[in-house]
Design an enzyme around this catalytic site. Sequence first.
Site, short mmCIF file in Angstrom:
data_model
loop_
_atom_site.label_atom_id
_atom_site.label_comp_id
_atom_site.label_asym_id
_atom_site.label_seq_id
_atom_site.Cartn_x
_atom_site.Cartn_y
_atom_site.Cartn_z
CB CYS A 93 4.58 -6.29 -2.20
SG CYS A 93 3.93 -7.96 -2.23
NE ARG A 128 3.52 -15.93 -4.90
CZ ARG A 128 4.07 -15.51 -3.77
NH1 ARG A 128 4.16 -16.29 -2.73
NH2 ARG A 128 4.54 -14.28 -3.67
CG HIS A 189 5.54 -6.07 -6.57
ND1 HIS A 189 6.74 -5.68 -6.12
CD2 HIS A 189 5.12 -7.05 -5.74
CE1 HIS A 189 7.07 -6.40 -5.06
NE2 HIS A 189 6.09 -7.24 -4.81
N1 GLN Z 1 6.45 -12.40 0.98
C1 GLN Z 1 5.28 -11.65 0.83
C2 GLN Z 1 4.09 -12.40 0.24
O1 GLN Z 1 4.26 -13.32 -0.55
C3 GLN Z 1 5.60 -10.43 -0.01
C4 GLN Z 1 5.97 -10.79 -1.41
C5 GLN Z 1 6.27 -9.60 -2.23
O2 GLN Z 1 6.82 -8.60 -1.77
N2 GLN Z 1 5.96 -9.73 -3.49
O3 GLN Z 1 2.98 -12.05 0.58
#
Ligand code: GLN
Length: 247
Positions: A93, A128, A189
């Site tokens: 990520c 998101r 993740h």
């Molecule tokens: N800040 C980054 C995004 O939202 C990565 C987030 C994360 O590592 N989950 O794309």
Amino acid sequence: MDYHIYHMFPKLLNLYGDHGNIITLEYYASQLGLNPILHEIDDVNNIDWDNVDFMLIGGGSDREQALVTEQLGLIKDKIKEEMEKGLPILAVCGGYQFLGNYYQATNGEKLAGLGILDFYTVGQTQKRMIGNALVQTQDFGELIGFVNHAGETFHDLSPLGEATSGYGNNLTSSIEGIYYKNMIGTYLHGPLLPKNPQLTLFFIKTFMKRKGLPYDDSLIDLSFENKAREMMKQRILDNSVNKDDFY
Ligand code: GLN
């Protein structure tokens, strides 16, 4: 044989249990007769580059990413050099986003990437990308994971796979991650390695190969892991991720 595992900025880049990857790697490495030694790096001067066998760069929020940008920038040439030589790297990520040229955070701030691969990521506020994901890969079969990111990544490089459930690199494509040499960049993740023992074993096998050691995982019993995978996969398919449900 010692097996040096490097976890980069574990206090800042450790979203959604990325540390689970380390525990899993240590567990399988021990089962295969290795002696795992964990190095948690908060200061890049503490890296013994002659003895890095695996590197994890985990995910972080935009704020945490901004905090490590400068330090990571100091070692970008070294990471690139080692990556080109075949160092096994897992970049998750935010860590994955760092490998590219830049990450434009959702507030518009442009964070310099390491620029070790030619791609970029732009954070958007429309939606998101959250939820469980199934990713089909050529090299590692089906991967099970969880994603949560605002950044949309765009590249023409060789992907890790294709998301058949859940999100991939961006809102318009199901292509997921990057697979380059022995480096895997992915949005999957947290405890990715426990859910996908084939990936864990790939990293260890690659290490052994690089050291010229014989590798044999035939005695490792994955029946429990496979049962857990089946259950998780069924759960994902049953609740089939509806992209419109997530904001
Ligand atoms: N800040 C980054 C995004 O939202 C990565 C987030 C994360 O590592 N989950 O794309």
